[in-house]
Design a protein around this motif. Structure first.
Motif, PDB file in Angstrom:
ATOM      1  N   PRO A  51       0.805  -1.208   0.000  1.00 17.57           N
ATOM      2  CA  PRO A  51       0.000   0.000   0.000  1.00 17.57           C
ATOM      3  C   PRO A  51       0.852   1.279   0.000  1.00 17.57           C
ATOM      4  O   PRO A  51       0.338   2.371  -0.034  1.00 17.57           O
ATOM      5  CB  PRO A  51      -0.812  -0.115   1.294  1.00 17.57           C
ATOM      6  CG  PRO A  51       0.048  -0.931   2.187  1.00 17.57           C
ATOM      7  CD  PRO A  51       0.784  -1.887   1.284  1.00 17.57           C
ATOM      8  N   MET A  52       2.170   1.113   0.034  1.00 20.54           N
ATOM      9  CA  MET A  52       3.086   2.251   0.075  1.00 20.54           C
ATOM     10  C   MET A  52       4.041   2.205  -1.099  1.00 20.54           C
ATOM     11  O   MET A  52       4.269   1.162  -1.684  1.00 20.54           O
ATOM     12  CB  MET A  52       3.898   2.222   1.369  1.00 20.54           C
ATOM     13  CG  MET A  52       3.112   2.277   2.609  1.00 20.54           C
ATOM     14  SD  MET A  52       4.233   2.139   3.985  1.00 20.54           S
ATOM     15  CE  MET A  52       3.148   2.430   5.322  1.00 20.54           C
ATOM     16  N   THR A  53       4.622   3.343  -1.392  1.00 18.27           N
ATOM     17  CA  THR A  53       5.672   3.395  -2.394  1.00 18.27           C
ATOM     18  C   THR A  53       7.012   3.489  -1.680  1.00 18.27           C
ATOM     19  O   THR A  53       7.075   3.838  -0.503  1.00 18.27           O
ATOM     20  CB  THR A  53       5.511   4.619  -3.313  1.00 18.27           C
ATOM     21  OG1 THR A  53       5.589   5.794  -2.515  1.00 18.27           O
ATOM     22  CG2 THR A  53       4.189   4.572  -4.051  1.00 18.27           C
ATOM     23  N   GLY A  54       8.059   3.145  -2.376  1.00 22.10           N
ATOM     24  CA  GLY A  54       9.383   3.242  -1.771  1.00 22.10           C
ATOM     25  C   GLY A  54      10.326   2.245  -2.391  1.00 22.10           C
ATOM     26  O   GLY A  54      10.063   1.702  -3.473  1.00 22.10           O
ATOM     27  N   TYR A  55      11.419   1.992  -1.716  1.00 23.02           N
ATOM     28  CA  TYR A  55      12.451   1.092  -2.206  1.00 23.02           C
ATOM     29  C   TYR A  55      12.659  -0.054  -1.232  1.00 23.02           C
ATOM     30  O   TYR A  55      12.599   0.124  -0.011  1.00 23.02           O
ATOM     31  CB  TYR A  55      13.781   1.844  -2.370  1.00 23.02           C
ATOM     32  CG  TYR A  55      13.695   2.946  -3.387  1.00 23.02           C
ATOM     33  CD1 TYR A  55      13.846   2.664  -4.735  1.00 23.02           C
ATOM     34  CD2 TYR A  55      13.437   4.245  -3.002  1.00 23.02           C
ATOM     35  CE1 TYR A  55      13.752   3.672  -5.683  1.00 23.02           C
ATOM     36  CE2 TYR A  55      13.340   5.256  -3.931  1.00 23.02           C
ATOM     37  CZ  TYR A  55      13.499   4.964  -5.271  1.00 23.02           C
ATOM     38  OH  TYR A  55      13.407   5.959  -6.203  1.00 23.02           O
ATOM     39  N   ILE A  56      12.929  -1.220  -1.768  1.00 26.48           N
ATOM     40  CA  ILE A  56      13.254  -2.382  -0.939  1.00 26.48           C
ATOM     41  C   ILE A  56      14.730  -2.283  -0.584  1.00 26.48           C
ATOM     42  O   ILE A  56      15.587  -2.181  -1.467  1.00 26.48           O
ATOM     43  CB  ILE A  56      12.964  -3.690  -1.691  1.00 26.48           C
ATOM     44  CG1 ILE A  56      11.473  -3.789  -1.984  1.00 26.48           C
ATOM     45  CG2 ILE A  56      13.443  -4.892  -0.873  1.00 26.48           C
ATOM     46  CD1 ILE A  56      11.097  -4.939  -2.870  1.00 26.48           C
ATOM     47  N   THR A  57      15.028  -2.308   0.700  1.00 29.72           N
ATOM     48  CA  THR A  57      16.427  -2.206   1.130  1.00 29.72           C
ATOM     49  C   THR A  57      16.946  -3.516   1.719  1.00 29.72           C
ATOM     50  O   THR A  57      18.136  -3.672   1.918  1.00 29.72           O
ATOM     51  CB  THR A  57      16.587  -1.109   2.186  1.00 29.72           C
ATOM     52  OG1 THR A  57      15.756  -1.396   3.309  1.00 29.72           O
ATOM     53  CG2 THR A  57      16.216   0.261   1.615  1.00 29.72           C
ATOM     54  N   ASP A  58      16.050  -4.457   2.000  1.00 27.37           N
ATOM     55  CA  ASP A  58      16.468  -5.734   2.575  1.00 27.37           C
ATOM     56  C   ASP A  58      15.454  -6.795   2.176  1.00 27.37           C
ATOM     57  O   ASP A  58      14.259  -6.534   2.148  1.00 27.37           O
ATOM     58  CB  ASP A  58      16.524  -5.614   4.098  1.00 27.37           C
ATOM     59  CG  ASP A  58      17.205  -6.800   4.756  1.00 27.37           C
ATOM     60  OD1 ASP A  58      17.943  -7.542   4.068  1.00 27.37           O
ATOM     61  OD2 ASP A  58      17.000  -6.981   5.972  1.00 27.37           O
TER      62      ASP A  58
END
Length: 64
Positions: A51-58
């Motif tokens: 439900p959110m936007t962003g980047y996968i960091t792990d």
């Protein structure tokens, strides 16, 4: 589990299934997404939308 040698085996498995579905609901997965994840097909690609936007960091899960 219906044919389990333990009489409470089926009840316990149903309880675990309901708790798992509830946890996925709390993570804001839709019923359709939960149904997709719960199907027993092995080696199937699954899409779970955030439900959110962003980047996968792990990433904690990897294909075997």
């Amino acid at each position: 589990m219906r044919d389990s040698a333990l009489p409470s085996g089926f009840d316990q498995s149903e309880s675990l299934l309901q708790a798992t579905r509830r946890r996925l609901e709390l993570w804001d997965l839709s019923e359709a997404q939960i149904d997709q994840v719960s199907r027993p097909e092995a080696d199937q690609e699954r899409h779970v939308y955030s439900p959110m936007t962003g980047y996968i960091t792990d990433r904690k899960a990897f294909p075997s």
